[in-house]
Design an enzyme around this catalytic site. Structure first.
Site, PDB file in Angstrom:
ATOM      1  N   HIS A 149       1.388   3.907   1.953  1.00 46.05           N
ATOM      2  CA  HIS A 149       1.950   4.656   3.084  1.00 46.05           C
ATOM      3  C   HIS A 149       3.481   4.732   2.991  1.00 46.05           C
ATOM      4  CE1 HIS A 149      -1.893   4.043   5.712  1.00 46.05           C
ATOM      5  NE2 HIS A 149      -1.972   5.093   4.912  1.00 46.05           N
ATOM      6  N   HIS A 183      -7.500  -0.782   5.629  1.00 46.44           N
ATOM      7  CA  HIS A 183      -6.453   0.128   6.122  1.00 46.44           C
ATOM      8  C   HIS A 183      -6.274   1.277   5.125  1.00 46.44           C
ATOM      9  CE1 HIS A 183      -2.712   1.334   8.074  1.00 46.44           C
ATOM     10  NE2 HIS A 183      -2.064   1.186   6.939  1.00 46.44           N
ATOM     11  N   ASP A 201       6.053   4.501   4.805  1.00 48.72           N
ATOM     12  CA  ASP A 201       6.991   3.524   5.366  1.00 48.72           C
ATOM     13  C   ASP A 201       6.946   2.183   4.634  1.00 48.72           C
ATOM     14  OD1 ASP A 201       4.400   3.369   6.533  1.00 48.72           O
ATOM     15  OD2 ASP A 201       5.160   2.169   8.200  1.00 48.72           O
ATOM     16  N   HIS A 202       6.171   2.123   3.553  1.00 43.79           N
ATOM     17  CA  HIS A 202       6.141   0.925   2.716  1.00 43.79           C
ATOM     18  C   HIS A 202       6.666   1.203   1.298  1.00 43.79           C
ATOM     19  CE1 HIS A 202       3.779  -1.466   5.676  1.00 43.79           C
ATOM     20  NE2 HIS A 202       3.530  -0.249   6.096  1.00 43.79           N
ATOM     21  N   HIS A 244       4.536  -4.877  10.452  1.00 41.36           N
ATOM     22  CA  HIS A 244       5.055  -4.249  11.682  1.00 41.36           C
ATOM     23  C   HIS A 244       5.176  -5.246  12.826  1.00 41.36           C
ATOM     24  CE1 HIS A 244       4.758   0.045  10.455  1.00 41.36           C
ATOM     25  NE2 HIS A 244       3.749  -0.384   9.697  1.00 41.36           N
ATOM     26  N   ASP A 303      -0.156  -3.921   6.109  1.00 40.97           N
ATOM     27  CA  ASP A 303      -0.819  -3.377   7.301  1.00 40.97           C
ATOM     28  C   ASP A 303      -2.300  -3.785   7.357  1.00 40.97           C
ATOM     29  OD1 ASP A 303       1.579  -2.224   7.852  1.00 40.97           O
ATOM     30  OD2 ASP A 303       0.935  -0.147   7.636  1.00 40.97           O
ATOM     31  N   HIS A 331       0.849  -1.206   0.000  1.00 41.34           N
ATOM     32  CA  HIS A 331       0.000   0.000   0.000  1.00 41.34           C
ATOM     33  C   HIS A 331       0.877   1.245   0.000  1.00 41.34           C
ATOM     34  CE1 HIS A 331       0.829  -0.536   4.260  1.00 41.34           C
ATOM     35  NE2 HIS A 331       0.268   0.602   4.566  1.00 41.34           N
TER      36      HIS A 331
HETATM   37 ZN   LIG Z   1      -0.015   1.619   6.470  1.00 43.27          ZN
END
Ligand SMILES: [Zn+2]
Length: 267
Positions: free
Chosen positions: A70, A126, A72-73, A183, A145, A68
């Site tokens: 975001h 999410h 941090d991905h 995570h 996530d 996805h």
């Molecule tokens: Zn995320």
């Protein structure tokens, strides 16, 4: 070197999976097929760490699979593409939010990358464009996530109903499938799970295992789908045992899911 999971190395499928801790609590995974010398990474929280781990093993990088959008991905996407010339894959729904994307995918799509077979599972909730990647031969699913051990992602874009539907898709995979998530949230998820499901003895046992693993500096994931079905409340909202524990007998699974997601947000 960061810890890896030697028990997941060199499976019968000829596919090796290396889970990399990145940033403060992210995981991404390298997937390498030995015979076809194909390597992919699922999500890129840290391009430098990924590069270091690839070079340490003498692997190049052929594909980046995105769960996805975001940051941090996707943070390392462009840097890795520049260095290795790899192709970047992500969901069609998110194509405008995934840097460097070359190939878009949809729900149920089959991919063959080198000799690695991958099935795309759309899992909105999410985010709306979130996808998971299932590798049947490696008996592994990469859930980003959407699903964590003992928890699930926050509902930033989708509804509780969408998320419950997404989690059911993961729940229907073979029991022995190992879940690789985005995570290391397991210890705090366990506190909430034990709070709402206090009679679950398998969960109590898992909580002790988690404490031991974390005290030893080890990851709590990957985890088998079977164990998650026994312990993760977000997978159990349609079961009487959990509904009774929450005094919500007779409510629909969607209602119970929405209720515990809200409780978790405030926990
Ligand atoms: Zn995320």
């Amino acid at each position: 070197m960061p810890s890896v999971n030697p028990e997941n190395s060199g499976t019968e499928s000829g596919i090796e999976i290396v889970q990399l801790p990145c940033l403060s609590d992210n995981y991404c995974s390298l997937v390498h097929h030995h015979d076809s010398d194909t390597t992919l990474v699922i999500d890129t929280p840290d391009a430098e760490e990924i590069t270091r781990q690839l070079e340490y093993r003498g692997w190049s990088l052929d594909y980046v699979l995105t769960t996805h959008h975001h940051w941090d991905h996707i943070d390392g996407h462009e840097q890795l593409k520049e260095k290795f010339g790899c192709k970047i894959i992500g969901s069609l729904a998110d194509h405008e939010r995934i840097p460097g994307i070359d190939l878009t995918v949809n729900d149920d799509q089959q991919l063959q990358l080198g000799d690695i077979n991958i099935q795309v599972i759309a899992t909105p909730g999410h985010t709306l464009g979130h996808v998971c990647y299932w590798l049947p031969e490696a008996e592994a699913v990469f859930t980003g996530d959407t699903l964590f051990s003992l928890g699930c992602g926050r509902l930033f874009e989708g509804t509780a109903e969408q998320m419950w539907h997404s989690i059911q898709k993961i729940r229907s995979l073979p029991q022995q499938t190992m879940i690789y998530c985005g995570h290391e949230y397991t210890a705090s998820n366990a506190k909430f799970a034990a709070h709402i499901d206090p009679e679950n003895t398998r969960l109590q046992q898992r909580q002790m295992e988690i404490t031991e693993l974390r005290e030893a500096g080890l990851p709590t994931v990957p985890v088998s789908l079977k164990l998650e079905q026994e312990t993760n409340p977000f997978m159990r909202v349609d079961l009487q045992a959990l509904q009774q524990s929450l005094s919500l007998s007779g409510y629909s699974a969607e209602q119970v899911f929405a209720h515990i997601r809200k409780l978790k947000d405030q926990f």
